[in-house]
Design a protein around this motif. Structure first.
Motif, PDB file in Angstrom:
ATOM      1  N   GLY A 130       0.809  -1.203   0.000  1.00  0.00           N
ATOM      2  CA  GLY A 130       0.000   0.000   0.000  1.00  0.00           C
ATOM      3  C   GLY A 130       0.847   1.260   0.000  1.00  0.00           C
ATOM      4  N   GLN A 131       1.935   1.231   0.758  1.00  0.00           N
ATOM      5  CA  GLN A 131       2.826   2.389   0.817  1.00  0.00           C
ATOM      6  C   GLN A 131       3.469   2.656  -0.538  1.00  0.00           C
ATOM      7  OE1 GLN A 131       6.280   1.951   3.454  1.00  0.00           O
ATOM      8  NE2 GLN A 131       5.887   4.008   4.252  1.00  0.00           N
ATOM      9  N   ASP A 132       3.922   1.601  -1.216  1.00  0.00           N
ATOM     10  CA  ASP A 132       4.553   1.762  -2.524  1.00  0.00           C
ATOM     11  C   ASP A 132       3.559   2.289  -3.558  1.00  0.00           C
ATOM     12  OD1 ASP A 132       6.907   0.860  -1.475  1.00  0.00           O
ATOM     13  OD2 ASP A 132       6.680  -1.203  -2.196  1.00  0.00           O
ATOM     14  N   ARG A 133       2.351   1.733  -3.557  1.00  0.00           N
ATOM     15  CA  ARG A 133       1.363   2.160  -4.539  1.00  0.00           C
ATOM     16  C   ARG A 133       0.900   3.590  -4.284  1.00  0.00           C
ATOM     17  NH1 ARG A 133      -2.516  -2.867  -6.335  1.00  0.00           N
ATOM     18  NH2 ARG A 133      -0.883  -4.431  -6.548  1.00  0.00           N
ATOM     19  N   PHE A 134       0.755   3.950  -3.024  1.00  0.00           N
ATOM     20  CA  PHE A 134       0.341   5.324  -2.728  1.00  0.00           C
ATOM     21  C   PHE A 134       1.442   6.310  -3.106  1.00  0.00           C
ATOM     22  CE2 PHE A 134      -0.241   8.964   0.161  1.00  0.00           C
ATOM     23  CZ  PHE A 134      -1.506   9.348  -0.253  1.00  0.00           C
ATOM     24  N   SER A 135       2.697   5.905  -2.909  1.00  0.00           N
ATOM     25  CA  SER A 135       3.812   6.765  -3.305  1.00  0.00           C
ATOM     26  C   SER A 135       3.811   6.992  -4.819  1.00  0.00           C
ATOM     27  CB  SER A 135       5.136   6.142  -2.861  1.00  0.00           C
ATOM     28  OG  SER A 135       6.237   6.924  -3.283  1.00  0.00           O
ATOM     29  N   LYS A 136       3.551   5.938  -5.595  1.00  0.00           N
ATOM     30  CA  LYS A 136       3.481   6.081  -7.056  1.00  0.00           C
ATOM     31  C   LYS A 136       2.301   6.961  -7.459  1.00  0.00           C
ATOM     32  CE  LYS A 136       5.667   1.618  -7.991  1.00  0.00           C
ATOM     33  NZ  LYS A 136       5.489   0.239  -8.541  1.00  0.00           N
ATOM     34  N   PHE A 137       1.195   6.830  -6.729  1.00  0.00           N
ATOM     35  CA  PHE A 137       0.020   7.661  -7.019  1.00  0.00           C
ATOM     36  C   PHE A 137       0.328   9.140  -6.818  1.00  0.00           C
ATOM     37  CE2 PHE A 137      -3.330   9.912  -4.605  1.00  0.00           C
ATOM     38  CZ  PHE A 137      -4.208  10.178  -5.645  1.00  0.00           C
ATOM     39  N   THR A 138       0.949   9.485  -5.697  1.00  0.00           N
ATOM     40  CA  THR A 138       1.268  10.894  -5.428  1.00  0.00           C
ATOM     41  C   THR A 138       2.279  11.434  -6.435  1.00  0.00           C
ATOM     42  OG1 THR A 138       2.937  10.182  -3.802  1.00  0.00           O
ATOM     43  CG2 THR A 138       0.737  10.709  -2.969  1.00  0.00           C
ATOM     44  N   GLN A 139       3.230  10.593  -6.818  1.00  0.00           N
ATOM     45  CA  GLN A 139       4.199  11.026  -7.826  1.00  0.00           C
ATOM     46  C   GLN A 139       3.516  11.295  -9.164  1.00  0.00           C
ATOM     47  OE1 GLN A 139       7.231   7.994  -7.948  1.00  0.00           O
ATOM     48  NE2 GLN A 139       7.879   8.354  -5.837  1.00  0.00           N
ATOM     49  N   HIS A 140       2.537  10.457  -9.500  1.00  0.00           N
ATOM     50  CA  HIS A 140       1.807  10.643 -10.753  1.00  0.00           C
ATOM     51  C   HIS A 140       0.979  11.928 -10.712  1.00  0.00           C
ATOM     52  CE1 HIS A 140       0.017   9.631 -14.534  1.00  0.00           C
ATOM     53  NE2 HIS A 140      -1.199   9.459 -14.039  1.00  0.00           N
ATOM     54  N   ILE A 141       0.390  12.222  -9.561  1.00  0.00           N
ATOM     55  CA  ILE A 141      -0.388  13.455  -9.405  1.00  0.00           C
ATOM     56  C   ILE A 141       0.506  14.672  -9.630  1.00  0.00           C
ATOM     57  CG2 ILE A 141      -1.642  14.884  -7.750  1.00  0.00           C
ATOM     58  CD1 ILE A 141      -3.281  12.577  -8.781  1.00  0.00           C
ATOM     59  N   GLU A 142       1.704  14.627  -9.053  1.00  0.00           N
ATOM     60  CA  GLU A 142       2.624  15.747  -9.230  1.00  0.00           C
ATOM     61  C   GLU A 142       3.089  15.849 -10.674  1.00  0.00           C
ATOM     62  OE1 GLU A 142       3.369  18.000  -7.003  1.00  0.00           O
ATOM     63  OE2 GLU A 142       2.142  17.032  -5.458  1.00  0.00           O
ATOM     64  N   ALA A 143       3.347  14.700 -11.306  1.00  0.00           N
ATOM     65  CA  ALA A 143       3.851  14.707 -12.684  1.00  0.00           C
ATOM     66  C   ALA A 143       2.823  15.256 -13.664  1.00  0.00           C
ATOM     67  CB  ALA A 143       4.274  13.295 -13.092  1.00  0.00           C
ATOM     68  N   THR A 144       1.547  15.002 -13.421  1.00  0.00           N
ATOM     69  CA  THR A 144       0.498  15.477 -14.325  1.00  0.00           C
ATOM     70  C   THR A 144       0.104  16.919 -14.058  1.00  0.00           C
ATOM     71  OG1 THR A 144      -1.151  14.516 -12.819  1.00  0.00           O
ATOM     72  CG2 THR A 144      -0.472  13.183 -14.709  1.00  0.00           C
TER      73      THR A 144
END
Length: 424
Positions: free
Chosen positions: A217-231
């Protein structure tokens, strides 16, 4: 790395105020040494061969006991010896009765008649004696372990109430910034769509686990937040309150990670310490202790995850919930059949032309055949126009283009038929 060092390293990932609610593995491990010493002193006092001679080296000896946590004589084993003590059987065991919690500790050299009970009996013509020994150190080990677990459960209950209250408060504020009349509405809808697509907590890979582990869950949430910032979605939020609520949303997910990590670490520590207890003392508590203290590392987090989806993510409607099952697009001018399934009115017309009279979803007989203008769901139609105006306009253009193409095809066909036949 030994497990004691591993759990101490993992504990540093938790907030400092959460760390006291971890099961203290190293403290319990030290108590096991006291159990072994008390057992050895007891066997020497009774002039019995030590079954724990190889326990300290981690070897499993040949002497064992059984346990029964479901009775008053918890952790009781049964063994026999000859009355004279000269010809012992191959297996020598000992009984252990658990005292009342408030009972004082009795050193091995100060045991009373009640601490060692002897009961003689005849088996196959030979007199044998059943020996029952009360171990204070073993009792204190399990009392300490249960106290750790109860303290953690009390913390989880209090935290659950506070977490649910925080989610509700955040949901109330979220309703204001996610109004369809607000600019940030479309941004929030995209953020929550990406959050659901990330499957941060819902495990969907078919291995029967209801939720991801804390690490997953921690890894997936980290990828989600990174994607939000990237977009660049965070930069598109105009209302200052939206930026504040996004930070709070991130914090709630981080706390879910902490809670799940705490539960997983406590479950693993309990399993490890019980295994070590049985290996060092030869008391078989492993098969019975989970019935006394059960760990469920998924039920609580599942409930909290459900609260997040209901109170927060569900505030913003997603287009996937309003798709026509036939064209897989937004259900414009939705017709709700008698079976309650809804479709585009255009798709219903085309299905009827193809002589598809039953509902494509549930196969309700003649559901499409009976549908008419009166089946248009006006409330849903207004809802779609309010929350999905862009998608509705695109769907209207597609339908109009499709109708134009059909009419053009019909005219072309009629013109081709009006030409005279030429026989070659």
């Amino acid at each position: 790395m030994k497990f004691g060092e591993t759990i101490e390293t993992s504990a540093k990932e938790l907030p400092e105020e959460w760390q006291p609610y971890l099961i203290q593995y190293n403290s319990l491990k030290k108590n096991i040494k006291g159990i072994v010493e008390e057992l050895q002193d007891t066997f020497r006092t009774l002039n019995l061969p030590l079954p724990l001679g190889e326990a300290d080296s981690g070897e499993q000896g040949e002497h064992g006991v059984s346990s029964n946590n479901g009775s008053a004589d918890a952790y009781k084993g049964l063994g026999t010896m000859t009355a004279a003590g000269t010809q012992l059987p191959e297996v020598v065991a000992y009984n252990i009765e658990r005292h009342d919690v408030c009972a004082p500790y009795t050193p091995p050299n100060a045991r009373t008649e009640d601490d060692v009970l002897l009961e003689s009996r005849f088996v196959e013509g030979a007199e044998e004696t059943q020996v029952t020994v009360r171990l204070q150190s073993d009792r204190m080990f399990f009392v300490q372990l249960i106290n750790y677990i109860e303290r953690t459960r009390t913390f989880e209950q209090a935290y659950t109430q506070q977490y649910t209250s925080n989610v509700s408060s955040l949901g109330s504020e979220m309703t204001f910034v996610t109004s369809p009349f607000k600019h940030d509405f479309q941004v929030w809808r995209e953020i929550f769509r990406l959050y659901m697509d990330a499957d941060v907590w819902s495990h969907t890979e078919g291995d029967l686990r209801p939720t991801n582990t804390a690490r997953e869950g921690q890894d997936r949430f980290s990828k989600f937040t990174q994607h939000i910032e990237a977009t660049g979605l965070t930069g598109q939020l105009r209302d200052p309150l939206s930026a504040k609520l996004l930070v709070s949303f991130y914090k709630l997910n981080s706390e879910l990670t902490y809670l799940k990590l705490l539960q997983e670490m406590n479950e693993l520590a309990t399993r490890k310490i019980i295994k070590k207890h049985d290996k060092r003392t030869h008391l078989i508590a492993k098969t019975q202790f989970p019935q006394l203290v059960s760990f469920d590392t998924t039920a609580l987090t599942r409930a909290l995850i459900c609260t997040v989806y209901t109170e927060l993510v569900g505030v913003v409607p997603q287009i996937n919930d309003y798709m026509c099952p036939m064209c897989l697009n937004i259900a414009w001018r939705p017709l709700r059949l008698e079976c309650s399934h809804f479709f585009c009115s255009r798709c219903v017309v085309k299905a009827s032309r193809s002589r598809m009279f039953n509902c494509p979803v549930c196969r309700s007989k003649d559901a499409i055949y009976k549908a008419g203008v009166s089946n248009i769901d006006q409330a849903l139609l207004n809802f779609l126009k309010l929350y999905f105006p862009k998608e509705v306009r695109e769907k209207q253009r597609e339908i109009q283009q499709e109708i134009t193409d059909e009419e053009t095809g019909v005219l072309t066909s009629m013109q081709s038929r009006s030409k005279p036949c030429i026989i070659m």
